[in-house]
Design a protein around this motif. Structure first.
Motif, PDB file in Angstrom:
ATOM      1  N   VAL A 140      22.765  81.159 -11.157  1.00  0.00           N
ATOM      2  CA  VAL A 140      21.782  80.215 -10.624  1.00  0.00           C
ATOM      3  C   VAL A 140      21.413  80.589  -9.200  1.00  0.00           C
ATOM      4  O   VAL A 140      20.232  80.568  -8.819  1.00  0.00           O
ATOM      5  CB  VAL A 140      22.324  78.768 -10.689  1.00  0.00           C
ATOM      6  N   LEU A 141      22.426  80.933  -8.388  1.00  0.00           N
ATOM      7  CA  LEU A 141      22.152  81.373  -7.014  1.00  0.00           C
ATOM      8  C   LEU A 141      21.202  82.565  -7.022  1.00  0.00           C
ATOM      9  O   LEU A 141      20.263  82.632  -6.219  1.00  0.00           O
ATOM     10  CB  LEU A 141      23.459  81.752  -6.312  1.00  0.00           C
ATOM     11  N   TYR A 142      21.446  83.480  -7.941  1.00  0.00           N
ATOM     12  CA  TYR A 142      20.604  84.673  -8.060  1.00  0.00           C
ATOM     13  C   TYR A 142      19.171  84.296  -8.436  1.00  0.00           C
ATOM     14  O   TYR A 142      18.206  84.802  -7.842  1.00  0.00           O
ATOM     15  CB  TYR A 142      21.210  85.605  -9.109  1.00  0.00           C
ATOM     16  N   ASN A 143      19.035  83.393  -9.417  1.00  0.00           N
ATOM     17  CA  ASN A 143      17.695  82.996  -9.865  1.00  0.00           C
ATOM     18  C   ASN A 143      16.922  82.264  -8.765  1.00  0.00           C
ATOM     19  O   ASN A 143      15.706  82.449  -8.625  1.00  0.00           O
ATOM     20  CB  ASN A 143      17.794  82.115 -11.109  1.00  0.00           C
ATOM     21  N   ILE A 144      17.623  81.436  -7.992  1.00  0.00           N
ATOM     22  CA  ILE A 144      16.959  80.757  -6.869  1.00  0.00           C
ATOM     23  C   ILE A 144      16.484  81.789  -5.855  1.00  0.00           C
ATOM     24  O   ILE A 144      15.350  81.724  -5.355  1.00  0.00           O
ATOM     25  CB  ILE A 144      17.907  79.733  -6.202  1.00  0.00           C
ATOM     26  N   GLY A 145      17.341  82.760  -5.565  1.00  0.00           N
ATOM     27  CA  GLY A 145      16.948  83.832  -4.647  1.00  0.00           C
ATOM     28  C   GLY A 145      15.733  84.586  -5.151  1.00  0.00           C
ATOM     29  O   GLY A 145      14.804  84.886  -4.389  1.00  0.00           O
ATOM     30  N   ALA A 146      15.718  84.852  -6.479  1.00  0.00           N
ATOM     31  CA  ALA A 146      14.588  85.587  -7.069  1.00  0.00           C
ATOM     32  C   ALA A 146      13.293  84.781  -6.975  1.00  0.00           C
ATOM     33  O   ALA A 146      12.211  85.346  -6.709  1.00  0.00           O
ATOM     34  CB  ALA A 146      14.905  85.935  -8.522  1.00  0.00           C
ATOM     35  N   ILE A 147      13.385  83.461  -7.182  1.00  0.00           N
ATOM     36  CA  ILE A 147      12.195  82.608  -7.073  1.00  0.00           C
ATOM     37  C   ILE A 147      11.655  82.641  -5.648  1.00  0.00           C
ATOM     38  O   ILE A 147      10.453  82.828  -5.423  1.00  0.00           O
ATOM     39  CB  ILE A 147      12.525  81.153  -7.489  1.00  0.00           C
ATOM     40  N   PHE A 183      20.834  85.207  -1.929  1.00  0.00           N
ATOM     41  CA  PHE A 183      21.464  86.462  -2.347  1.00  0.00           C
ATOM     42  C   PHE A 183      22.777  86.675  -1.588  1.00  0.00           C
ATOM     43  O   PHE A 183      23.744  87.216  -2.144  1.00  0.00           O
ATOM     44  CB  PHE A 183      20.508  87.640  -2.146  1.00  0.00           C
ATOM     45  N   ASN A 184      22.829  86.237  -0.339  1.00  0.00           N
ATOM     46  CA  ASN A 184      24.090  86.304   0.419  1.00  0.00           C
ATOM     47  C   ASN A 184      25.162  85.412  -0.204  1.00  0.00           C
ATOM     48  O   ASN A 184      26.347  85.754  -0.211  1.00  0.00           O
ATOM     49  CB  ASN A 184      23.862  85.902   1.880  1.00  0.00           C
ATOM     50  N   LYS A 185      24.744  84.257  -0.738  1.00  0.00           N
ATOM     51  CA  LYS A 185      25.697  83.372  -1.421  1.00  0.00           C
ATOM     52  C   LYS A 185      26.269  84.057  -2.657  1.00  0.00           C
ATOM     53  O   LYS A 185      27.459  83.916  -2.963  1.00  0.00           O
ATOM     54  CB  LYS A 185      25.019  82.062  -1.804  1.00  0.00           C
ATOM     55  N   CYS A 186      25.424  84.797  -3.365  1.00  0.00           N
ATOM     56  CA  CYS A 186      25.916  85.566  -4.518  1.00  0.00           C
ATOM     57  C   CYS A 186      26.977  86.563  -4.073  1.00  0.00           C
ATOM     58  O   CYS A 186      28.018  86.716  -4.726  1.00  0.00           O
ATOM     59  CB  CYS A 186      24.778  86.327  -5.190  1.00  0.00           C
ATOM     60  N   THR A 216      25.444  94.399  -7.380  1.00  0.00           N
ATOM     61  CA  THR A 216      24.359  95.342  -7.082  1.00  0.00           C
ATOM     62  C   THR A 216      22.986  94.700  -7.244  1.00  0.00           C
ATOM     63  O   THR A 216      22.029  95.077  -6.558  1.00  0.00           O
ATOM     64  CB  THR A 216      24.462  96.592  -7.978  1.00  0.00           C
ATOM     65  N   GLY A 217      22.877  93.716  -8.164  1.00  0.00           N
ATOM     66  CA  GLY A 217      21.595  93.033  -8.336  1.00  0.00           C
ATOM     67  C   GLY A 217      21.192  92.275  -7.087  1.00  0.00           C
ATOM     68  O   GLY A 217      20.043  92.355  -6.626  1.00  0.00           O
ATOM     69  N   ALA A 218      22.152  91.525  -6.509  1.00  0.00           N
ATOM     70  CA  ALA A 218      21.871  90.770  -5.286  1.00  0.00           C
ATOM     71  C   ALA A 218      21.596  91.717  -4.126  1.00  0.00           C
ATOM     72  O   ALA A 218      20.671  91.488  -3.318  1.00  0.00           O
ATOM     73  CB  ALA A 218      23.046  89.857  -4.962  1.00  0.00           C
ATOM     74  N   LEU A 219      22.373  92.802  -4.024  1.00  0.00           N
ATOM     75  CA  LEU A 219      22.157  93.780  -2.945  1.00  0.00           C
ATOM     76  C   LEU A 219      20.781  94.428  -3.064  1.00  0.00           C
ATOM     77  O   LEU A 219      20.082  94.618  -2.064  1.00  0.00           O
ATOM     78  CB  LEU A 219      23.250  94.851  -2.997  1.00  0.00           C
TER      79      LEU A 219
END
Length: 553
Positions: free
Chosen positions: A427-434, A448-451, A459-462
């Motif tokens: 969810v954190l990742y999806n919010i970052g992507a939005i 993304f830092n929270k991820c 690697t996805g968040a980075l």
């Protein structure tokens, strides 16, 4: 005191009152007494002899009398049959619901009038048919049943009054003491203490009281059972497991406790051990539907899906309204990608009880996988009415709104889900992507830092964080992100592509061409994008670049 594990109490009720009966069932279960349940307001099969056999083999028959019960042909048919049994007075334990119209004269007349009208209506309808003689012959049994109800309902209601039947509110306020006394719990002082403990709402205080009770009554069967049951109910499975061991050391043939021990091991992820205890339960009582269904659930976790389905079906054969078995088959089919088939079983479970959140969410998931997103949304929202803090439901709502392109709603439910479960990295990742898509860079980087707090090697968040820095022209920070990715995974071609962009910006031709060559050799899709990427615009006339991309230009 009677042995509650050997005592058999049959409960008859109308399906419309199933939720109330679930509550009564739990109260009796807390004292180690499993009610034999029979749902009568469903399609009548060839069940009279089986039903009466169950009644006659039971010590008592608990009947939940409601307006729906009194107006149900099947319920009243069996009530009349029980009424004619010679042991009726000894084993009949009526409880009526508050809105039941039966105690005063007008109420009794209303019930009689209903069945008289129904009887006359059927006779008139048959007479109006051309082939009324044959139709009447075919429906002779049905007409006889309704006539029997009409002729005896006033006697039945008077008998309930003679037995001084009380309503459910009275029994709940008194902890069902009257019922327990009738069926053999004769130690009033001890029973009253247990009932008072049961009525405590705070589960921690309840546990402290049961501990104190056991000091005065060591090895008391119901108290030891209740002690383990409380910890299971509170999801303290390690502690519950030990308490079930203590209980079973004294009462090793209690098939209900063996089942509960197995279920506790299931929740601890010890599936093979769980299976052993459920099998022990079934060895003692091979038609115990909860153990049969639980065995299906355990086998499913052990990837023995076909066996699991057979046990769920066996549970349904014993109790055609056993929700968990329908849900269990639905979940297996869902996991197998058979979404339409799964919906057949899940919808049956839903019809049996539309308030089961697991069933609702599984139906929502099936519709989501079928890309029927509005239907999925409807069921997830139904879940929310039952529990508006369930992080998994909130996450599913966020995901569905995202797929529907309703971004504000997606963000709303995603945020709510992580408020209730902070380690929802997806969810954190999806919010970052939005936020990244909306060019809200600071917020995107924050998520993304929270991820990365949960997994520094994500690697996805980075990669997403680096791509944002690249767009913001903060090339050093972007390069740092991509460099970390390559250290984790040297074959992460998305990071190699982005590093090639930075090399191009910094005029580091050698490293840029080395990166481009890696892409050419390993990821043709990314490689074919490069000639059209503005980061490489100044190289488009470079002979080495032209030679590298001559097939693409």
């Amino acid at each position: 005191m009677v042995d509650s594990k050997k005592l058999e109490v049959f409960i008859s009720y109308c399906w419309a009152n199933a939720a109330i009966v679930d509550e009564i069932d739990l109260i009796f279960k807390n004292f180690g007494l499993i009610l034999k349940r029979d749902i009568r307001d469903s399609e009548y099969k060839t069940s009279l002899s089986d039903f009466m056999k169950q009644i006659k083999n039971s010590d008592y028959a608990l009947m939940i009398i409601s307006q729906e019960f009194l107006r149900s042909e099947n319920c009243m048919y069996e009530a009349m049959e029980l009424f004619s049994d010679i042991d009726f007075d000894k084993k009949f334990l009526p409880i009526y619901l508050e809105k039941c119209d039966m105690y005063n004269t007008n109420g009794k007349l209303n019930q009689y009038q209903y069945w008289e009208d129904k009887y006359n209506e059927i006779k008139m309808r048959i007479k109006s048919l051309d082939d009324f003689l044959n139709v009447g012959e075919y429906l002779k049994i049905n007409i006889s049943i309704i006539k029997n109800i009409k002729d005896n309902i006033l006697l039945f209601l008077n008998k309930i009054a003679e037995l001084n039947a009380k309503d459910l509110k009275y029994h709940k306020e008194n902890g069902f003491k009257d019922i327990f006394n009738i069926i053999g719990f004769k130690d009033t002082k001890m029973m009253n203490e247990l009932l008072e403990i049961y009525q405590i709402e705070d589960i921690n205080i309840q546990f402290q009281k049961i501990e104190s009770f056991l000091i005065n009554y060591p090895n008391h069967q119901e108290a030891l059972y209740f002690k383990a049951f409380i910890k299971s109910l509170n999801k303290e499975y390690e502690i519950a497991n030990n308490y079930w061991d203590n209980y079973l050391a004294l009462f090793k043939d209690d098939y209900v406790a063996l089942n509960n021990k197995g279920l506790t091991l299931f929740y601890l992820g010890k599936y093979n051990e769980a299976l052993e205890y459920v099998d022990k339960s079934l060895f003692i009582k091979n038609d115990f539907v909860e153990s049969i269904s639980n065995k299906g659930m355990i086998l499913s976790k052990l990837s023995r899906e076909e066996e699991a389905i057979q046990f769920f079906k066996k549970a349904i054969e014993i109790d055609s309204n056993y929700i968990h078995a329908f849900n269990g088959i639905g979940v297996i089919l869902l996991n197998q990608g058979k979404y339409r088939e799964s919906l057949i079983y899940l919808k049956r479970a839903y019809l049996l009880d539309p308030t089961q959140i697991d069933v609702l969410s599984n139906i929502g998931l099936s519709f989501e996988y079928l890309n029927q997103l509005p239907q999925a949304l409807d069921f997830y929202l139904e879940c929310l009415k039952i529990n508006n803090e369930d992080p998994y439901i909130l996450k599913s709502l966020g995901q569905t709104y995202l797929q529907l392109g309703i971004i504000d709603k997606a963000l709303e439910y995603y945020r709510l889900s992580i408020d209730n479960k902070l380690d929802f990295v997806e969810v954190l990742y999806n919010i970052g992507a939005i936020y990244s898509h909306q060019n809200r860079h600071d917020l995107a980087i924050e998520y993304f830092n929270k991820c990365l707090k949960y997994n520094k090697d994500d690697t996805g968040a980075l990669n997403n964080k680096g791509a944002i820095f690249l767009r913001m022209k903060q090339y050093d920070k972007a390069f740092e992100c991509f460099e970390k990715i390559i250290a984790i995974n040297p074959k992460h071609y998305g990071a190699i592509y982005n590093m090639a962009c930075i090399y191009a910006i910094n005029d580091d031709n050698k490293k840029m061409y080395e990166s481009l060559q890696k892409l050419k050799e390993n990821d043709n899709n990314l490689f074919e994008r490069i000639p059209f990427d503005t980061h490489f615009e100044k190289y488009r006339k470079d002979p080495e670049f032209i030679n590298l991309f001559k097939k693409n230009l």
